[in-house]
Scaffold this active site. Sequence first.
Site, PDB file in Angstrom:
ATOM      1  N   SER A 100       0.831  -1.202   0.000  1.00 10.53           N
ATOM      2  CA  SER A 100       0.000   0.000   0.000  1.00 10.53           C
ATOM      3  C   SER A 100       0.867   1.254   0.000  1.00 10.53           C
ATOM      4  O   SER A 100       1.939   1.279   0.589  1.00 10.53           O
ATOM      5  CB  SER A 100      -0.918  -0.034   1.227  1.00 10.53           C
ATOM      6  OG  SER A 100      -0.922   1.194   1.896  1.00 10.53           O
ATOM      7  N   LYS A 137      -0.945   8.042   2.318  1.00 14.60           N
ATOM      8  CA  LYS A 137      -0.455   9.411   2.378  1.00 14.60           C
ATOM      9  C   LYS A 137       0.750   9.518   3.303  1.00 14.60           C
ATOM     10  O   LYS A 137       1.679  10.260   3.046  1.00 14.60           O
ATOM     11  CB  LYS A 137      -1.572  10.343   2.865  1.00 14.60           C
ATOM     12  CG  LYS A 137      -2.321  10.973   1.710  1.00 14.60           C
ATOM     13  CD  LYS A 137      -3.195  12.113   2.200  1.00 14.60           C
ATOM     14  CE  LYS A 137      -4.241  11.595   3.175  1.00 14.60           C
ATOM     15  NZ  LYS A 137      -5.200  12.581   3.643  1.00 14.60           N
ATOM     16  N   LYS A 196       6.695  -1.050   7.363  1.00 11.80           N
ATOM     17  CA  LYS A 196       5.924   0.186   7.244  1.00 11.80           C
ATOM     18  C   LYS A 196       6.916   1.337   7.234  1.00 11.80           C
ATOM     19  O   LYS A 196       7.577   1.616   8.233  1.00 11.80           O
ATOM     20  CB  LYS A 196       4.932   0.310   8.409  1.00 11.80           C
ATOM     21  CG  LYS A 196       4.066   1.549   8.294  1.00 11.80           C
ATOM     22  CD  LYS A 196       2.861   1.521   9.211  1.00 11.80           C
ATOM     23  CE  LYS A 196       2.064   2.810   9.081  1.00 11.80           C
ATOM     24  NZ  LYS A 196       0.863   2.821   9.903  1.00 11.80           N
ATOM     25  N   ASP A 217      -7.842   7.297  14.399  1.00 13.86           N
ATOM     26  CA  ASP A 217      -8.059   7.192  12.946  1.00 13.86           C
ATOM     27  C   ASP A 217      -8.787   5.880  12.676  1.00 13.86           C
ATOM     28  O   ASP A 217      -8.501   5.181  11.709  1.00 13.86           O
ATOM     29  CB  ASP A 217      -6.708   7.230  12.208  1.00 13.86           C
ATOM     30  CG  ASP A 217      -6.872   7.437  10.698  1.00 13.86           C
ATOM     31  OD1 ASP A 217      -7.971   7.859  10.276  1.00 13.86           O
ATOM     32  OD2 ASP A 217      -5.924   7.152   9.956  1.00 13.86           O
TER      33      ASP A 217
END
Length: 510
Positions: free
Chosen positions: A249, A252, A276, A392
Amino acid sequence: MDQTGITTETPKSPWGSVAPAAPSCSLAEVMSEQLARQLDEENNSFPALSETGSELLTADEAADTTSDLMLAQMLQMQFDREFDDQLRREEKKFNGDSKVSISFENYRKVHPYEDSDSSEDEVDWQDTRDDPYRAEKPQTTPRKGFTGKGKNITTKHDEVTCGRKNTARMDNFAPEVHVGDGLGMDLKLSNQVFNSLKQHCYSEQRRSARLHEKKEHSTAEQAVDPRTRLLMYKMVNAGVLENINGCISTGKESVVFHANGGSLEEQPVPDEVVLKVFKTTLNEFKNRDRYIKDDYRFKDRFSKLNPRKIIRLWAEKEMHNLARMKKAEIPCPEVVLLKKHILVLSFIGKDHVPAPKLKDAMLGSEDMKDAYYQVLQMMQKLYQECNLVHADLSEYNILWHEGKVWLIDVSQSVEPTHPHGLEFLFRDCRNVATFFQKRGVSEALSVYELFNTVSGLNVPVGAEDEAEFMAEIVALEKRNEDHVQRRGKKTFPVATEDGGPPPLKPDTDD
Ligand code: ADP
Ligand code: MG
């Protein structure tokens, strides 16, 4: 008497008188004497030969002409000098009045410093090996603007002087500009030529800088910048990772890669992991500052750091938050390693296929209901046991794997006492309530009920007016903030794994 006569008188030899014998001496004496004579003769014959050579030598050296080696060297030097003289004559003939001259310097036999006395009468000789313009270049024109007198006046506008200065200035061009070996010759560049070269050099520099910038930027946009690539490469080199596969992925704030684990300090790393990588392009992080700068765990450090280091704080924050979640047994990725802004986590999924996000998981109504209750329980645990608000939370950051919901992406998660912690929680609740209601889970609580259930607070629901509810929440936050101010920062232990500020109560009054 007779006897006396016999003894005194030399007997007459029948062969005549014998000449007196030469004084006896050894063979060695004879040889050395001969050698001395020979040397002496050589010495006497020498002046004719060494007349020219001896000028070059000091008195001591001249006296030392007895050595064959010295003699040979002197002869060689004489020979070399003649060779050089010939070379000079040829060079002069070759160059004539040409503006561009060539030099036979490299063919010279006598080293310039040995030749110092001869250079005085040969002014046209230029030693191009050291400083091409040393002999003639007027480095600076005096303030009066010219040098010399009468007819021999040379101004700073003199063509030759200018040309040489221009050539020397090429040395100041950027290193990547190839100026050729013009500096090694007595090249005279006119102002016009020099200026256009300079112009070209500058525009080239600007152009290449633009290209470079673009390249850096685009790599950062598409995947990762060179620094990050190096870090990733080092992980593979160190054996922590077997290899890095594709990108799962590109969000942003981060880029997530799939990788195969190796081993770390002799502990096996899970077979499948994700990297990540927190993006180091800073723009996107600007609006996320509020999640970290008001987090009391990171507040002190935040103010002292530069933007690049702040990015690392995000990775670190995610690591700490995941550790708390693991302790509370909330299904979430396990932290394998943190390296600067790269977080290595266990992979949620199987055989390179990541678990779907709740938004994409095709769940039947039973599974959806099950998922809802799991999410509810997870939110409660997160708040009450981990003392965290996800901040989030949505169907995008919950994965569905092996019949369970997994919570990911907690870098921005804060503690409930964060100045906006309850507002974040309310937003999370709205996302969750809306999603499950839309997916037909009739048991799904309303956003207000969910908020109170998760937080254990009893914010009056009233007329179900969101503005009113929010006002209550903000008031609560304010009260907590004052409470924190009064008790001072020190009352909250920094970065303890489970000890944070005391849980909020709606009626906290001191
Ligand atoms: P971002 O901050 O960019 O949203 P996330 O942590 O949400 O970063 O990760 C982005 C995506 O990468 C997720 O939506 C998920 O699909 C995938 N992903 C992240 N972590 C894992 C993991 N541990 N295992 C499998 N997939 C993951
Ligand atoms: Mg995400």
